[in-house]
Scaffold this active site. Structure first.
Site, PDB file in Angstrom:
ATOM      1  N   VAL A 212     -11.722  14.104  -0.360  1.00 46.41           N
ATOM      2  CA  VAL A 212     -10.422  14.726  -0.120  1.00 46.41           C
ATOM      3  C   VAL A 212     -10.094  15.742  -1.208  1.00 46.41           C
ATOM      4  O   VAL A 212      -9.625  16.853  -0.916  1.00 46.41           O
ATOM      5  CB  VAL A 212      -9.315  13.657  -0.031  1.00 46.41           C
ATOM      6  CG1 VAL A 212      -7.929  14.318   0.073  1.00 46.41           C
ATOM      7  CG2 VAL A 212      -9.547  12.751   1.163  1.00 46.41           C
TER       8      VAL A 212
ATOM      9  N   THR B 232      -7.411  10.111  -5.654  1.00 49.07           N
ATOM     10  CA  THR B 232      -8.274   8.949  -5.832  1.00 49.07           C
ATOM     11  C   THR B 232      -7.722   7.773  -5.023  1.00 49.07           C
ATOM     12  O   THR B 232      -6.662   7.857  -4.419  1.00 49.07           O
ATOM     13  CB  THR B 232      -8.343   8.529  -7.311  1.00 49.07           C
ATOM     14  OG1 THR B 232      -7.089   7.915  -7.688  1.00 49.07           O
ATOM     15  CG2 THR B 232      -8.601   9.722  -8.215  1.00 49.07           C
TER      16      THR B 232
ATOM     17  N   ALA C 211      -1.977  10.510   7.322  1.00 55.35           N
ATOM     18  CA  ALA C 211      -2.819  11.649   6.918  1.00 55.35           C
ATOM     19  C   ALA C 211      -2.025  12.932   7.081  1.00 55.35           C
ATOM     20  O   ALA C 211      -1.036  13.128   6.379  1.00 55.35           O
ATOM     21  CB  ALA C 211      -4.117  11.667   7.697  1.00 55.35           C
TER      22      ALA C 211
ATOM     23  N   LYS D 290      -0.619   0.691   4.812  1.00 56.01           N
ATOM     24  CA  LYS D 290       0.192   1.686   5.519  1.00 56.01           C
ATOM     25  C   LYS D 290       1.401   1.033   6.168  1.00 56.01           C
ATOM     26  O   LYS D 290       2.514   1.584   6.148  1.00 56.01           O
ATOM     27  CB  LYS D 290      -0.664   2.390   6.572  1.00 56.01           C
ATOM     28  CG  LYS D 290      -1.788   3.247   6.004  1.00 56.01           C
ATOM     29  CD  LYS D 290      -2.625   3.874   7.110  1.00 56.01           C
ATOM     30  CE  LYS D 290      -3.728   4.755   6.530  1.00 56.01           C
ATOM     31  NZ  LYS D 290      -4.556   5.381   7.595  1.00 56.01           N
TER      32      LYS D 290
END
Length: 818
Positions: A475, A555, A611, A682
């Protein structure tokens, strides 16, 4: 006739002297010219150092030899460039005056003191070398010229080393001065004489002052100050990117800017030209075609605010106590003490209650001022009429200047709003009744940052983001690529996003000018030697006065997540797709938000749930609008959406997981996805955002992997072991296909409980068609019923996640008040 003044930077070597000659002759042919010259570059500093060495009893011979070689070198180069240059006369002049200088230095060394009258003679010697060099240049070219010795014409009063000219008497003396129009007049700057006829100097920027005096005495049509910059900028271009060159300043604006530290002209210089309405043009010797900056009565239409000036290394005194209130003459006593000490006061402010009075002086004068004040007010201090005198050190004065500020509403508010944006506290505030300037006293270490932010708010339409990317794996590397690709597009939208640091788990690459992402930053990071720490980044941002620092944590590290509070208290925004901070214990979760609010920093984590999908933002807006979450359900993992979609197509579990891993859809360790813990995190974030007080252990998880399944070993070991489950899932999915059903891994919130589970759904269920990396979330609330608020879109892949992080980063742009 015009008076031209050339400073030391314009007289650094023979080539510069010849350039000055060209400029002078061009002006002289058009309008007539008189020239005022400073010492050759570096010579005045050498003379001062020679005096110090002699006073200290040190060996000054090496420095004296160095200065001799410099002067002789200039003379020899001029002789080589000009065939008729009178080299013998110039060398005789140099030898004679250096011999006199050495006699003075011997006397100083014997006495261990340099009397001011002698210092004035020594310190002005460089200017006399300059005018003799220049006179010889013009004579070699056949240009008629004459040297004016200011000792014969300019009368000054005050200290030997910091005198002020008496313009009235000096002008009357010049009435007897006669010259023809073909003559170029040459005068050394920095020099005058007192009433006794003794040589004195005119203090800081004395040559500029000399030019203004000569212009006033000769009734010149203009005074031109030639230096090494194109003119006056609205801020120091060495400190502020995008500092703008000003076309015009009024005398009053120039006075205010120079008084508060801007490198324009000394206030003493502006006095004579303003008094006699002589226009002054600031020009660049190295770029004579540039228009320069005109200082006159004519205002500019460029901006209401003309510039920002900065005075560093100041100290502020605060006298307070019951003896101040209603006591006539206290202020005059305070300032008389400071005046008697020959100390300049840069800023004064007094409370309306008369309880206290504060003023600023240069830091070098602090100890002397304190000693004299304590002595003068010893009685009041001993009887507690005055509190102990408070001295605040290491301060700076930042000033906003412009004639257009008068009667303009909102400028002060914008000024202080900019300081708040820079997280800079006001120690004191002062504004003159002219309304032409407003000043604030701030900490010295934050002054340059304050100037940069104020400049951006008043003179620039650029929004600044100073980024530090932590984690340059899948990412992080994608994010850096997107930032690099979008640079031009961002600038077109008035956004300047610079990456100043890139870090991995072992080290950090930092560059003061920003990292060029088109270069091989991976190799540069590999060669870096410094390790990442909050203290290191805080020191870097302070040293380089970064305006809007943002830490971007790409990270999955819990260690990095635990530093967010320290980063925010140090002035950083935090942007992250890392779920570890928001799923730490509830106390830490609340502390993050408290610190963000208290420090006026943003903590942005949209990508921790959806996301690139705006899940958190939409849920927060509903809650802020007074809505309440009743029920939530959805597919929260793009990676598992992809994997289970492939299972629908008949692919084996291990094969689908391997493809998802290779495509960057899963976490680096796919066990984090298959364990259900990623979805649980989440779901916990969603629950907490909705106001539920929950811990990660409160979430019920039905794992994809059976409890007895061996998940130990490396990622490679796990992927090999995963093949053992292929048959189990093939059998289950075959049965579901016969029933026209599919398997989905769903997170839900209902009745205050959270659950992650495998759910069998048919084609009537809204989650039936969610696969191939899509996320789908349904929010049931008081506002959204019976139909839920549905958010659907791709939620897997580095590009989507990085784009979501990028969007959060852009949300850290500070608002600007028009």
């Amino acid at each position: 006739m015009k008076v031209l003044k050339f400073g030391g930077s314009s007289l650094a070597d023979a080539a510069r002297y010849l350039r000055v000659k060209d400029i002078t002759l061009n002006v002289h042919q058009a309008a007539g010219a008189s020239v005022v010259l400073s010492a050759p570059k570096g010579v005045t500093n050498m003379l001062a150092a020679l005096c110090e060495q002699a006073e200290a009893g040190e060996d000054y011979a090496p420095l004296l030899q160095e200065m001799s070689e410099k002067l002789v070198g200039i003379a020899n180069e001029l002789s080589g460039a000009l065939s008729d240059f009178d080299s013998e006369a110039i060398h005789t002049f140099i030898d004679t005056h250096l011999a006199q200088l050495e006699e003075h230095l011997q006397g100083i060394k014997m006495l261990h003191v340099c009397p001011d009258p002698i210092a004035a003679k020594i310190m002005s010697l460089g200017e006399y070398f300059s005018v003799n060099f220049f006179s010889a240049i013009l004579s070699a070219l056949g240009q008629k010229n004459a040297i004016i010795d200011p000792v014969d014409y300019v009368l000054a009063e005050g200290e030997y080393l910091d005198s002020i000219a008496d313009l009235e008497i000096s002008r009357s003396r010049f009435q007897d001065f006669s010259y023809d129009a073909n003559t170029v007049l040459i005068m050394p700057g920095f020099v005058a004489a007192n009433a006794a006829g003794e040589k004195v100097t005119l203090g800081r920027n004395g040559s500029d002052y000399s030019a203004a005096i000569l212009a006033a005495c000769l009734d010149a049509q203009a005074c031109e100050i030639w230096t090494d910059v194109d003119g006056v900028y609205n801020a120091d271009p060495n400190q502020v990117d995008g500092a703008v060159l000003l076309d015009k300043l009024t005398y009053q604006e120039a006075m205010e800017l120079s008084y508060f530290g801007a490198k324009v002209l000394h206030p003493k210089t502006i006095g004579p030209i303003a008094q006699f309405s002589i226009p002054c043009l600031i020009k660049n010797t190295l770029n004579p075609e540039a228009p320069g900056t005109l200082i006159s009565h004519e205002p500019s239409s460029q901006s209401k605010v003309k510039g920002i000036s900065l005075l560093e290394n100041m100290s502020m005194f605060n006298l307070s106590g019951p003896g101040m209130k209603g006591m006539v003459g206290m202020a005059s006593r305070v300032f008389e003490v400071i005046s008697n000490a020959n100390i300049s006061i840069s800023l004064i402010t007094q409370s309306s209650s008369e309880y206290s009075i504060s003023f600023c002086v240069h830091g070098k004068d602090e100890e002397r001022a304190l000693a004299m004040l304590e002595d003068a007010f010893a009685l009041e201090l001993s009887n507690n009429f005055l509190e102990p005198i408070e001295v605040k050190k290491n301060l700076a004065i930042v000033t906003l200047v412009g004639d257009g500020m008068r009667h303009s509403k909102g400028l002060a508010a914008k000024f202080f709003s900019a300081l708040a944006q820079a997280r800079v506290n006001n120690v004191a505030i002062a504004q003159g009744s002219s309304e032409r300037s407003i000043s604030t006293v701030v900490e010295n270490r934050k002054a340059k940052k304050a100037v940069k932010v104020i400049h951006e708010n008043f003179f620039s339409n650029l929004h600044t983001i100073d980024a530090f990317v932590v984690g340059c794996g899948t990412v992080g590397a994608e994010l850096l690529g997107q930032i690099s690709k979008q640079q031009q597009s961002l600038l077109e939208r008035h956004i300047r996003l610079r990456v100043y640091g890139i870090a991995n788990s072992k080290k950090i690459l930092l560059k003061s000018e920003g990292i060029d992402l088109q270069e091989d930053w991976e190799s540069m990071l590999a060669e870096a030697t410094e390790s990442l720490s909050v203290a290191k980044l805080r020191e870097f941002t302070q040293e380089h006065s970064l305006v809007n620092p943002v830490v971007i944590d790409c990270t999955t590290s819990e260690v990095i997540a635990n530093t967010y509070i320290d980063f925010m208290t140090s002035g950083f925004h935090v942007v992250t797709p890392n779920k570890k901070a928001n799923t730490n214990n509830m106390s830490f979760y609340n502390k993050l938000r408290e610190v963000a609010q208290a420090s006026n920093r943003q903590f942005l984590y949209e990508t921790t749930v959806g996301a690139g999908l705006p899940v958190i933002d939409n849920l927060q807006k509903l809650i802020y609008a007074g809505d309440e979450l009743i029920q939530f359900e959805g597919i929260l993992s793009g990676s598992l959406s992809f994997i289970f979609g492939k299972l629908d197509d008949g692919m084996a579990l291990s094969e689908a997981t391997q493809i998802a891993l290779e495509n960057g859809y899963t976490e680096p360790d796919p066990r984090d996805d298959l364990s259900g813990m990623d979805i649980a995190r989440k779901l916990l974030i969603m629950a907490r955002e909705a106001g539920l007080d929950m811990e990660l252990t409160d979430i019920e998880i039905d794992p994809i992997l059976p409890e007895e399944f061996d998940v130990s070993g490396s990622v490679e070991d796990f992927m090999n072991n995963l093949k053992a489950l292929d048959a189990v899932y093939d059998a289950r999915l075959s049965q579901l296909r016969s029933e026209s059903k599919v398997l989905r891994y769903v997170g839900s919130i209902k009745d205050g409980k959270c659950r992650v589970s495998l759910v069998e759904v048919d084609d009537s269920h809204p989650l039936y068609g969610i696969k191939d990396g899509e996320n789908a979330l349904a929010i049931h609330s008081h506002y959204y019923q019976p139909l839920p608020f549905v958010i659907r879109g791709y939620g897997a892949g580095a590009a989507v996640t990085a784009a979501g992080v990028f969007a959060d980063v852009l949300r850290t742009m500070p608002w600007k008040h028009v």
